[in-house]
Design an enzyme around this catalytic site. Structure first.
Site: not given
Ligand code: AMP
Length: 600
Positions: A7, A80, A169, A230, A378
């Site tokens: 990642n 990813r 996601h 965010r 993940e």
């Protein structure tokens, strides 16, 4: 298989070597603080690097990783990638053309895709003989219906710039939904699930019978829930207002919304929920409000998603906050009794997730809707998806073609409804047999009356069934004034109803109107040949003259009574300009599906 999962993000690279069968992580390495004090951490030790260009740092990290991996056999690398746009709906082997598409998609994800791609390129140089697979954050949401993925902006502008909701996601939402279904002992495709991924980034998904039909992140990962830094949803008018009043430039607005807002902006102290909960318990009003705004937004979306799907079987909490914070789960899940979700406070407090016990149910025993905390993984999911693709990539597609048929609008009817419409004791009469053995188009037709219009002479298909069901196209539903969900045949719960008029009477149906989910009928022998099972979802490629079209999201239906045939509705047939005698091919590898083929 052992898959090295990478990642490559904005300030860090995370790598893990994962055994896809046991799920064990054999080795982990991270390169952190790439922008100020680069440091490599691996096997409990760490060492600093000199600050230099990102590419050089990645090369050093991968070189070190390669040395550490030498004791293990590696079968491939899984990367990813944040944005797959409309091009990628599943993992894909990264060849030159794929790299180019990922690079082109940088326009949609300028902060993510270029960095993901740099990681891929450096890793390809370090591990040149290995298969490299890209797994996309957006892929699981490729099933969002148009009404959920479209912004109310001028069509031409939106199309020109690829402006639509993509969702993110996806790997996590898909993974935890599957674990939840396994825990409930049910097929995911029989369930309506709301998944709440609450971590540093936060998003939710409405997963209807296994498909994502709504999600809170949009074209970028900024929309939706309150996150660490965010803002999530805000009135876009605020941006216009702020630009003048606060004299903010575009990059200032970007920084404000992505880095200074969310929990950090609300609390004024931290983006970490643990700090906020602690300060709130000490009486800090700003932190209390941060928790309230955070939980309120999630509750609001739960209500919206329950309405979108017409009901919910389970609500899943995952991500750092969803897995670990009983306080936040309580704030979100309390007072959901009205929709059948009853929290058990003791069980909620006792939730403790681990690799061995990744799911905990914290609903009351008699709660109709299950409340589940699920540990996401993940990296394991990326490793498993990559391993599956590597195993499939070498397959040669020698499978027979699948005939494609376009099914016109029709009604399946119960004997009771038939008699109400055609008179006591009435029996359907056969006009002509259908391709599926035992089924026929009847001479009888009915009129379907919606709130806006009536469609006349809709053919009944025989024999009679145990449930009424009317299958219409998107064009029909608009004409009738009905919002029909895309469903497989037989799944009419919570679908809209209509009035059906026959020669001897009329019946008001409370449910039964659906748009049929594109599907393939096949026998168990066919299924063995194609190596699929009932209710799998596959992709079918149809060569049509000059054009090649890939139909994603095609449902497999297996029964000894069926004959091999793919069914699409008239709208889909028209859009694809498919005529009679069209043939489809089951897509075995994502390469076959994506390159040089338009997706529908
Ligand atoms: P993730 O992005 O999924 O790794 O989640 C990271 C976030 O989870 C952190 O920033 C924390 O805000 C949150 N988190 C982790 N553990 C807890 C906890 N015990 N209570 C509340 N929040 C937590």
């Amino acid at each position: 298989m052992n898959i090295l999962v990478l990642n490559s993000g904005s300030s860090s690279l995370k790598a893990a070597l994962i055994d896809t069968v046991s799920g064990n992580t054999r080795l982990e390495l991270s390169l952190e603080r790439m922008l100020d004090q680069p440091i490599i951490k691996c096997k409990g030790t760490s060492f600093n690097l000199v600050l230099e260009g990102r590419k050089k740092l990645l090369e050093k990290a991968l070189d070190h990783l390669k040395g550490q991996c030498s004791d293990h056999e590696i079968h491939g690398l899984g990367h990813r990638v944040v944005h797959g746009g409309e091009a990628f709906s599943q993992p894909i082997l990264i060849e030159d053309e794929v790299e180019k598409t990922i690079s082109d998609l940088a326009k949609l994800a300028p902060l993510h895709n270029p960095l993901n791609l740099l990681g891929i390129q450096v890793a390809k140089a370090a591990f040149p003989s290995m298969p490299h697979i890209a797994v996309f954050d957006t892929a699981f949401h490729c099933t969002l219906p148009k009404r959920a993925r479209t912004y109310a902006l001028p069509k031409e502008l939106a199309e020109r710039h690829g402006i639509r909701r993509y969702g993110f996601h996806g790997t996590s939402h898909a993974y935890v939904a599957e674990l939840a279904a396994q825990h409930l002992g049910q097929d995911l495709r029989q369930l309506n699930i709301i998944t709440c991924h609450l971590g540093n980034g936060c998003s939710m998904a409405a997963i209807e019978y296994g498909r994502s039909v709504e999600t809170s992140m949009g074209m970028t990962p900024l929309e939706g829930l309150v996150m660490g830094t965010r803002s999530g949803d805000i009135d876009p008018g605020i941006l216009i207002y702020l630009k003048d009043r606060a004299d903010l430039t575009l990059s200032g607005l970007d920084d404000l919304l992505n880095k200074q807002s969310g929990l950090k902006g609300l609390s004024g102290i931290s983006n970490d929920m643990r700090d906020i909960i602690e300060k709130a318990s000490e009486g800090d009003e700003d932190c209390r409000l941060a928790m309230q705004v955070f939980a309120h937004r999630v509750r609001k979306y739960i209500g919206a998603y329950a309405a979108t799907m017409g009901g919910v079987d389970a609500i899943v909490f995952t991500g750092g906050i969803g897995e670990n914070s009983a306080v936040i789960r309580h704030r979100i899940a309390q007072r959901l009794d009205f929709m059948g979700a009853l929290i058990n406070e003791d069980k909620n407090t006792d939730v403790e997730l681990s690799h061995e016990n990744p799911v905990a149910d914290f609903a009351m025993n008699h709660s109709r809707v299950r409340l589940l905390a699920v540990k996401t993984n993940e990296q394991l999911s990326i490793a498993q998806q990559s391993a599956k693709l590597i195993a499939e990539e070498n397959k040669v597609n020698t499978l027979p073609p699948i005939p494609v048929a376009i099914s016109a609008r029709h009604m399946h009817i119960t004997q009771e409804t038939l008699e109400e419409l055609f008179g006591k004791g009435y029996q359907l009469t056969e006009k002509k047999p259908l391709s599926q053995p035992g089924q026929f188009a009847a001479n009888e037709t009915v009129n379907i009356v919606g709130p806006k219009n009536t469609i006349e002479r809709v053919r009944i298909l025989g024999p009679v069934r145990s449930k009424n069901q009317i299958e219409i196209s998107r064009t029909d539903e608009f004409f009738l004034g009905i919002d029909a969900p895309i469903r497989e045949s037989g799944k009419v719960v919570n679908s809209p109803g209509c009035v059906v008029v026959g020669p001897k009477g009329k019946v008001t149906l409370n449910e039964g109107v659906i748009c049929a989910w594109r599907h393939i009928h096949m026998t168990p022998e066919d299924a063995a040949l194609f190596q699929v099972k009932d209710r799998d979802i596959v992709e079918i490629k149809i060569e049509n003259g000059e054009r090649s079209l890939t139909f994603g999201n095609v449902l497999i239906r297996v029964s000894p009574k069926y004959k091999l045939e793919m069914h699409i509705d008239t709208d889909e047939g028209n859009a694809a300009e498919i005529g009679r005698n069209a043939m489809g091919a089951l897509v075995l590898t994502s390469k076959e599906a994506h390159l040089k083929s338009r997706r529908i």
